[in-house]
Structure formats: structure tokens, C-alpha cells
Design a protein around this motif. Structure first.
Motif, mmCIF file in Angstrom:
data_model
loop_
_atom_site.group_PDB
_atom_site.id
_atom_site.type_symbol
_atom_site.label_atom_id
_atom_site.label_comp_id
_atom_site.label_asym_id
_atom_site.label_seq_id
_atom_site.Cartn_x
_atom_site.Cartn_y
_atom_site.Cartn_z
ATOM 1 N N LEU A 1 0.758 -1.203 -0.118
ATOM 2 C CA LEU A 1 0.000 0.128 0.083
ATOM 3 C C LEU A 1 0.840 1.289 -0.122
ATOM 4 O O LEU A 1 0.340 2.196 -0.495
ATOM 5 N N MET A 2 2.103 1.157 0.659
ATOM 6 C CA MET A 2 2.825 2.428 0.647
ATOM 7 C C MET A 2 3.492 2.760 -0.594
ATOM 8 O O MET A 2 4.407 3.621 -0.625
ATOM 9 N N ALA A 3 3.652 1.717 -1.679
ATOM 10 C CA ALA A 3 4.099 1.936 -2.862
ATOM 11 C C ALA A 3 3.467 3.316 -3.743
ATOM 12 O O ALA A 3 4.313 3.723 -4.470
ATOM 13 N N VAL A 4 2.429 3.789 -3.269
ATOM 14 C CA VAL A 4 1.880 4.994 -3.971
ATOM 15 C C VAL A 4 2.516 6.170 -3.064
ATOM 16 O O VAL A 4 2.353 7.288 -3.826
ATOM 17 N N VAL A 5 3.232 6.111 -2.139
ATOM 18 C CA VAL A 5 3.944 7.166 -1.456
ATOM 19 C C VAL A 5 5.260 7.449 -2.471
ATOM 20 O O VAL A 5 5.992 6.661 -2.818
ATOM 21 N N PRO A 6 5.292 8.793 -2.901
ATOM 22 C CA PRO A 6 6.414 9.220 -3.779
ATOM 23 C C PRO A 6 7.893 8.939 -3.051
ATOM 24 O O PRO A 6 7.918 9.308 -1.918
ATOM 25 N N GLY A 7 8.638 8.157 -3.878
ATOM 26 C CA GLY A 7 9.818 8.053 -3.345
ATOM 27 C C GLY A 7 10.041 6.737 -2.697
ATOM 28 O O GLY A 7 11.439 6.195 -2.488
ATOM 29 N N PHE A 8 8.936 6.072 -2.294
ATOM 30 C CA PHE A 8 8.951 4.936 -1.739
ATOM 31 C C PHE A 8 8.739 3.564 -2.647
ATOM 32 O O PHE A 8 7.745 3.562 -3.498
ATOM 33 N N THR A 9 9.486 2.626 -2.623
ATOM 34 C CA THR A 9 9.512 1.611 -3.468
ATOM 35 C C THR A 9 9.047 0.269 -2.336
ATOM 36 O O THR A 9 9.952 0.104 -1.457
ATOM 37 N N ALA A 10 8.273 -0.354 -2.817
ATOM 38 C CA ALA A 10 7.686 -1.488 -2.048
ATOM 39 C C ALA A 10 8.855 -2.527 -1.876
ATOM 40 O O ALA A 10 9.530 -2.988 -2.841
ATOM 41 N N PRO A 11 9.203 -2.778 -0.670
ATOM 42 C CA PRO A 11 10.259 -3.871 -0.498
ATOM 43 C C PRO A 11 9.953 -5.311 -1.004
ATOM 44 O O PRO A 11 10.736 -6.240 -1.372
ATOM 45 N N THR A 12 8.555 -5.478 -0.929
ATOM 46 C CA THR A 12 8.033 -6.749 -1.778
ATOM 47 C C THR A 12 8.452 -7.077 -3.190
ATOM 48 O O THR A 12 8.255 -8.105 -3.781
ATOM 49 N N GLY A 13 8.632 -5.733 -3.796
ATOM 50 C CA GLY A 13 9.234 -5.941 -5.033
ATOM 51 C C GLY A 13 10.574 -6.167 -5.407
ATOM 52 O O GLY A 13 11.171 -6.258 -6.315
ATOM 53 N N SER A 14 11.332 -6.773 -4.288
ATOM 54 C CA SER A 14 12.789 -7.343 -4.531
ATOM 55 C C SER A 14 12.556 -8.644 -3.933
ATOM 56 O O SER A 14 12.023 -9.111 -3.138
ATOM 57 N N LEU A 15 13.293 -9.578 -4.922
ATOM 58 C CA LEU A 15 13.445 -10.842 -4.889
ATOM 59 C C LEU A 15 14.088 -11.182 -3.436
ATOM 60 O O LEU A 15 13.642 -12.307 -2.916
ATOM 61 N N SER A 16 15.005 -10.589 -2.937
ATOM 62 C CA SER A 16 15.529 -10.942 -1.722
ATOM 63 C C SER A 16 14.544 -10.718 -0.463
ATOM 64 O O SER A 16 14.331 -11.550 0.457
ATOM 65 N N THR A 17 13.770 -9.600 -0.527
ATOM 66 C CA THR A 17 12.600 -9.675 0.422
ATOM 67 C C THR A 17 11.507 -10.817 0.265
ATOM 68 O O THR A 17 11.228 -11.451 1.534
ATOM 69 N N ALA A 18 11.075 -11.061 -0.983
ATOM 70 C CA ALA A 18 10.153 -12.065 -0.961
ATOM 71 C C ALA A 18 10.592 -13.361 -0.627
ATOM 72 O O ALA A 18 10.052 -14.386 -0.065
ATOM 73 N N THR A 19 11.966 -13.726 -0.858
ATOM 74 C CA THR A 19 12.726 -14.915 -0.448
ATOM 75 C C THR A 19 12.945 -15.023 0.868
ATOM 76 O O THR A 19 12.664 -15.981 1.455
ATOM 77 N N ALA A 20 13.076 -13.769 1.574
ATOM 78 C CA ALA A 20 13.168 -13.614 3.006
ATOM 79 C C ALA A 20 11.814 -14.219 3.812
ATOM 80 O O ALA A 20 11.642 -14.912 4.705
ATOM 81 N N LEU A 21 10.683 -13.732 3.272
ATOM 82 C CA LEU A 21 9.605 -13.938 3.772
ATOM 83 C C LEU A 21 9.012 -15.196 3.573
ATOM 84 O O LEU A 21 8.312 -15.937 4.364
ATOM 85 N N ALA A 22 9.474 -15.957 2.358
ATOM 86 C CA ALA A 22 9.156 -17.283 2.190
ATOM 87 C C ALA A 22 9.784 -18.264 3.178
ATOM 88 O O ALA A 22 9.358 -19.499 3.297
ATOM 89 N N LEU A 23 11.135 -17.666 3.049
ATOM 90 C CA LEU A 23 12.001 -18.575 4.175
ATOM 91 C C LEU A 23 11.262 -18.729 5.580
ATOM 92 O O LEU A 23 11.417 -19.663 6.454
ATOM 93 N N CYS A 24 10.708 -17.438 6.107
ATOM 94 C CA CYS A 24 9.898 -17.482 7.199
ATOM 95 C C CYS A 24 9.109 -18.481 7.523
ATOM 96 O O CYS A 24 8.923 -19.165 8.432
ATOM 97 N N VAL A 25 8.180 -18.622 6.219
ATOM 98 C CA VAL A 25 7.156 -19.688 6.284
ATOM 99 C C VAL A 25 7.678 -20.913 6.347
ATOM 100 O O VAL A 25 7.279 -22.203 6.909
ATOM 101 N N MET A 26 9.039 -21.292 5.494
ATOM 102 C CA MET A 26 9.569 -22.453 5.446
ATOM 103 C C MET A 26 9.850 -23.029 6.782
ATOM 104 O O MET A 26 9.990 -24.351 7.200
ATOM 105 N N VAL A 27 10.519 -22.100 7.655
ATOM 106 C CA VAL A 27 10.920 -22.371 9.014
ATOM 107 C C VAL A 27 9.893 -22.659 9.969
ATOM 108 O O VAL A 27 9.909 -23.466 10.724
ATOM 109 N N ALA A 28 8.802 -21.734 9.709
ATOM 110 C CA ALA A 28 7.660 -21.679 10.681
ATOM 111 C C ALA A 28 6.665 -23.104 10.589
ATOM 112 O O ALA A 28 6.366 -23.687 11.556
ATOM 113 N N VAL A 29 6.856 -23.817 9.282
ATOM 114 C CA VAL A 29 5.996 -24.898 8.965
ATOM 115 C C VAL A 29 6.535 -26.190 10.083
ATOM 116 O O VAL A 29 5.796 -26.724 10.684
#
Length: 246
Positions: free
Chosen positions: A99-127
Motif C-alpha cells: 500500500l505504501m508503494a503509492v508514496v512518492p519516493g517509496f519502493t515496496a520492499p516486496t518488489g525485491s526478490l531478496s525480501t520475497a525470499t526472506a518472507l518465504a523462508l520465514c514460512v519454510m521455517v515456521a512450518v
């Protein structure tokens, strides 16, 4: 055109003899999202007690928490209290980032593969953590040998592949939206980019919901719970959220 916030270095941290550590926009924007979530969470819980909510802010917080709890209960079938911190945090982080991607100058960190991978690894560890705490280590490891020990490599590959799929799905959807808006902005300066930004907000919310739902589906599958197994509290009973704050 900036496809990923990883390519933009905001500042560098001196590490002495080790050189310098570049801090990208992905890291900075992640810190910003986390700081906002911590601040809002702290403000939302100030003064909460057993009394019924009297302010609109507190009612909104209870509605959000109960909505997440109901979704977890419907998917996992068990007590949602155990899974709320992980699933709820993933949902709120991804939702706010998108949602904050609409803020000027802010780029969503979820648009980075490293962040998306980190979130997926959190799920992989939690399971496995949830599965072992619920079923025990031996029963969890035995599940990799079912229905036959020959399925062990396939089951292990399945764990890895679904983690990769989580990361790529989130990254691909957010990144593609950013690229599409940039292309339209170069062609038509105002109208179409505005429409795509609105659609991007909707897509971002949907992606946050899908990511959280898939995380809960993987957890419930590992612990062996059936959807809908938990009994929904009667309307006359106070919500668990209120009981927990007493």
C-alpha cells in the motif's frame, strides 16, 4: 527504470577493515515498514483492558484481529492463537509494504526478490516448527516417508519448491505492476498510470492475503489439522482478543 529497489544504494556503513556495507533502498524501506507497524501496534494496544472498546480506533483494531483469527480458524481448524503472530505479521507487513508503494519516493520492499525470499523462508521455517511442536519430531519426520519411503526425495523437493513458488509469486506480481506503471507513465503521462496505481493497491492487498493464506495452508497441512475443526465462540461469549488482554 528501477525494477528492483536493490539497485538503489541509499548509504553505506563503514565496517573498518572489512570495508563498507551498502544499504539499499530495500533495507531502508523494510525498516520504515517495520517501524510503522511497531509504532501503530504499540499505539493500538495502549490502554486496552477487559472493558468493551469505546473508541473507533480500538474497534477497528479488534475487527482486524478478529478477521485474521477467523481466517486462520477457517483454514487451519485449530486454535488460531498459536498462528496469529506469524500469519498476522506476514499479512500486515506485505499489505503495508504494497500500500505504501503509492508514496512518492517509496519502493515496496516486496518488489525485491531478496525480501520475497526472506518472507518465504520465514514460512519454510515456521512450518516444521509448528508441526514438531504439535505432532512431535518423530511423527513429523515420518510424514516425509508417507505413503512410502520412496516418496522422501519428492516430499523434500515439494517443501523447497513451494517456498520458491511463494517467493516468486509475490516478487513477480509486485515487480510486474511496477514495471507496467513505469511503461504507461512514459506513454500516457497521467490517466492510465493513475488507474494502474489504483489497481496496484488492490493487487497488493490481494497478494498479502494470498501469501498469508498459503502460509496457513502449509502450516495446517504439516500439523494435520482439518479446516473448520475448531468451534467458533458463541456470540454471547467475549472474544478471545478481549480475554487475552485481561
Amino acid at each position: 527504470m528501477e525494477i528492483s529497489p536493490d539497485s538503489r544504494i541509499v548509504f553505506t556503513l563503514p565496517l573498518g577493515s572489512l570495508g563498507e556495507f551498502p544499504v539499499s533502498a530495500t533495507i531502508v524501506n523494510t525498516w520504515i515498514v517495520m517501524a510503522i507497524l511497531v509504532a501503530v501496534g504499540r499505539l493500538a494496544t495502549l490502554g486496552i483492558g477487559p472493558a468493551p472498546p469505546v473508541s473507533r480506533w480500538r474497534i477497528a483494531v479488534e475487527l482486524l484481529v478478529e478477521m485474521i483469527r477467523d481466517q486462520i480458524r477457517d483454514i487451519g481448524g485449530g486454535d488460531p492463537t498459536r498462528y496469529l503472530p506469524v500469519v498476522g505479521s506476514l499479512f500486515m507487513f506485505i499489505l503495508l509494504s504494497n500500500l505504501m508503494a503509492v508514496v512518492p519516493g517509496f519502493t515496496a520492499p516486496t518488489g525485491s526478490l531478496s525480501t520475497a525470499t526472506a518472507l518465504a523462508l520465514c514460512v519454510m521455517v515456521a512450518v516444521p516448527l509448528y508441526a514438531v511442536s504439535r505432532r512431535g519430531l518423530r511423527a513429523y519426520l515420518r510424514s516425509y516417508l508417507q505413503p512410502t519411503p520412496l516418496m522422501l526425495p519428492i516430499n523434500v523437493m515439494g517443501e523447497v519448491s513451494r517456498t520458491v513458488a511463494l517467493a516468486v509469486r509475490l516478487y513477480g506480481n509486485i515487480m510486474s505492476g511496477t514495471v507496467l506503471v513505469a511503461i504507461l507513465l512514459s506513454i500516457v503521462p497521467f490517466f492510465f498510470p493513475l488507474v494502474m496505481q489504483i489497481l496496484g493497491l488492490l493487487t497488493g492487498a490481494i497478494q498479502a492475503y494470498i501469501f498469508a493464506v498459503l502460509a496457513m495452508v502449509y502450516i495446517s497441512s504439516a500439523i494435520g489439522d482439518e479446516p473448520g475443526a475448531a468451534q467458533t465462540p458463541r456470540p454471547s461469549e467475549p472474544s478471545h482478543f478481549r480475554q487475552r488482554t485481561r
